[in-house]
Write a protein that holds these residues in place. Sequence first.
Motif, PDB file in Angstrom:
ATOM      1  N   GLU A 286      43.663 -18.947 140.396  1.00 29.81           N
ATOM      2  CA  GLU A 286      43.294 -19.116 138.565  1.00 29.81           C
ATOM      3  C   GLU A 286      43.644 -16.886 138.323  1.00 29.81           C
ATOM      4  O   GLU A 286      42.567 -16.505 138.204  1.00 29.81           O
TER       5      GLU A 286
ATOM      6  N   VAL B 192      41.851 -14.714 136.360  1.00 29.61           N
ATOM      7  CA  VAL B 192      40.410 -14.428 135.370  1.00 29.61           C
ATOM      8  C   VAL B 192      40.122 -13.332 135.642  1.00 29.61           C
ATOM      9  O   VAL B 192      40.033 -12.457 136.513  1.00 29.61           O
ATOM     10  N   THR B 193      38.706 -13.184 134.621  1.00 31.96           N
ATOM     11  CA  THR B 193      38.552 -11.585 134.544  1.00 31.96           C
ATOM     12  C   THR B 193      37.147 -11.074 135.845  1.00 31.96           C
ATOM     13  O   THR B 193      36.495 -11.005 135.670  1.00 31.96           O
ATOM     14  N   ASP B 194      36.509 -13.167 135.594  1.00 32.24           N
ATOM     15  CA  ASP B 194      35.151 -12.841 135.308  1.00 32.24           C
ATOM     16  C   ASP B 194      34.972 -14.460 136.042  1.00 32.24           C
ATOM     17  O   ASP B 194      35.756 -15.417 135.874  1.00 32.24           O
TER      18      ASP B 194
ATOM     19  N   VAL C  62      32.936 -17.009 135.330  1.00 32.12           N
ATOM     20  CA  VAL C  62      32.004 -17.508 134.511  1.00 32.12           C
ATOM     21  C   VAL C  62      33.691 -17.923 134.395  1.00 32.12           C
ATOM     22  O   VAL C  62      33.586 -19.494 133.457  1.00 32.12           O
ATOM     23  N   GLU C  63      34.414 -17.784 134.011  1.00 30.85           N
ATOM     24  CA  GLU C  63      35.866 -17.742 133.511  1.00 30.85           C
ATOM     25  C   GLU C  63      36.592 -19.405 134.596  1.00 30.85           C
ATOM     26  O   GLU C  63      37.145 -19.683 134.094  1.00 30.85           O
ATOM     27  N   LEU C  64      36.292 -19.644 135.847  1.00 31.83           N
ATOM     28  CA  LEU C  64      37.083 -20.191 136.805  1.00 31.83           C
ATOM     29  C   LEU C  64      36.314 -21.614 136.400  1.00 31.83           C
ATOM     30  O   LEU C  64      35.410 -22.416 136.292  1.00 31.83           O
ATOM     31  N   SER C  65      37.196 -22.659 136.511  1.00 31.94           N
ATOM     32  CA  SER C  65      37.468 -23.766 136.113  1.00 31.94           C
ATOM     33  C   SER C  65      36.360 -24.323 137.115  1.00 31.94           C
ATOM     34  O   SER C  65      36.006 -23.793 138.018  1.00 31.94           O
TER      35      SER C  65
ATOM     36  N   ARG D  30      35.759 -23.073 140.958  1.00 34.10           N
ATOM     37  CA  ARG D  30      33.897 -22.795 141.647  1.00 34.10           C
ATOM     38  C   ARG D  30      33.407 -22.997 142.902  1.00 34.10           C
ATOM     39  O   ARG D  30      33.238 -22.732 143.618  1.00 34.10           O
TER      40      ARG D  30
ATOM     41  N   ASN E  57      32.675  -8.555 136.972  1.00 36.78           N
ATOM     42  CA  ASN E  57      33.085  -8.967 136.844  1.00 36.78           C
ATOM     43  C   ASN E  57      33.746  -8.498 135.066  1.00 36.78           C
ATOM     44  O   ASN E  57      32.885  -8.025 134.436  1.00 36.78           O
ATOM     45  N   GLY E  58      35.175  -8.445 134.340  1.00 35.66           N
ATOM     46  CA  GLY E  58      34.745  -8.130 133.114  1.00 35.66           C
ATOM     47  C   GLY E  58      36.302  -7.001 133.505  1.00 35.66           C
ATOM     48  O   GLY E  58      36.201  -6.691 134.008  1.00 35.66           O
TER      49      GLY E  58
ATOM     50  N   HIS F 191      42.215  -8.882 138.095  1.00 34.26           N
ATOM     51  CA  HIS F 191      42.069 -10.362 138.089  1.00 34.26           C
ATOM     52  C   HIS F 191      40.753 -10.357 139.481  1.00 34.26           C
ATOM     53  O   HIS F 191      40.875  -9.526 140.101  1.00 34.26           O
TER      54      HIS F 191
END
Length: 155
Positions: free
Chosen positions: A71, A73-75, A77-80, A84, A109-110, A121
Amino acid sequence: MSLYYFGNCRTEEQRAEMERLDRAGVCLFCPDVIRAHEKQQIVAETGHWIVTPNEFPYAGARLHLLLIPKEHVTDLVELSVPARADLFEALRWVKDTYGLDHYGLGARNGDSRFTGGTIRHLHLHVLVGEGDEQPGGAGDFTPVRMKFSSRPKDR
């Protein structure tokens, strides 16, 4: 915003490769791109993660692997939720396959401009130092250092 932050490049070779990928408008760590990239070897995959050696390992690292979510994402906590949960399967594979009894795990992260990162990423670094296999051993020792902050150079 670019997929890459050049202000944190560690080598000219790394910068040149990131600039090439940026001009092409592709994220090296997205699954289709990493699979096609001639230098990035995939050593394992789970349903949600890719495991690859870092093409530009940190000084002092005997082992430097990247765990990259499929996926974009950049953090963390954004993972599905499935991604996770699957992270621990990928990490278990690394630990068992490489026979690790110790390692460092790092994630930024971020916004890469502030985290010390270069690729926008999420990816986790699995690090083992070069002197770790010989406690108290002779010779030079370079501790592995991972940068977790930076001051934006484009401000």
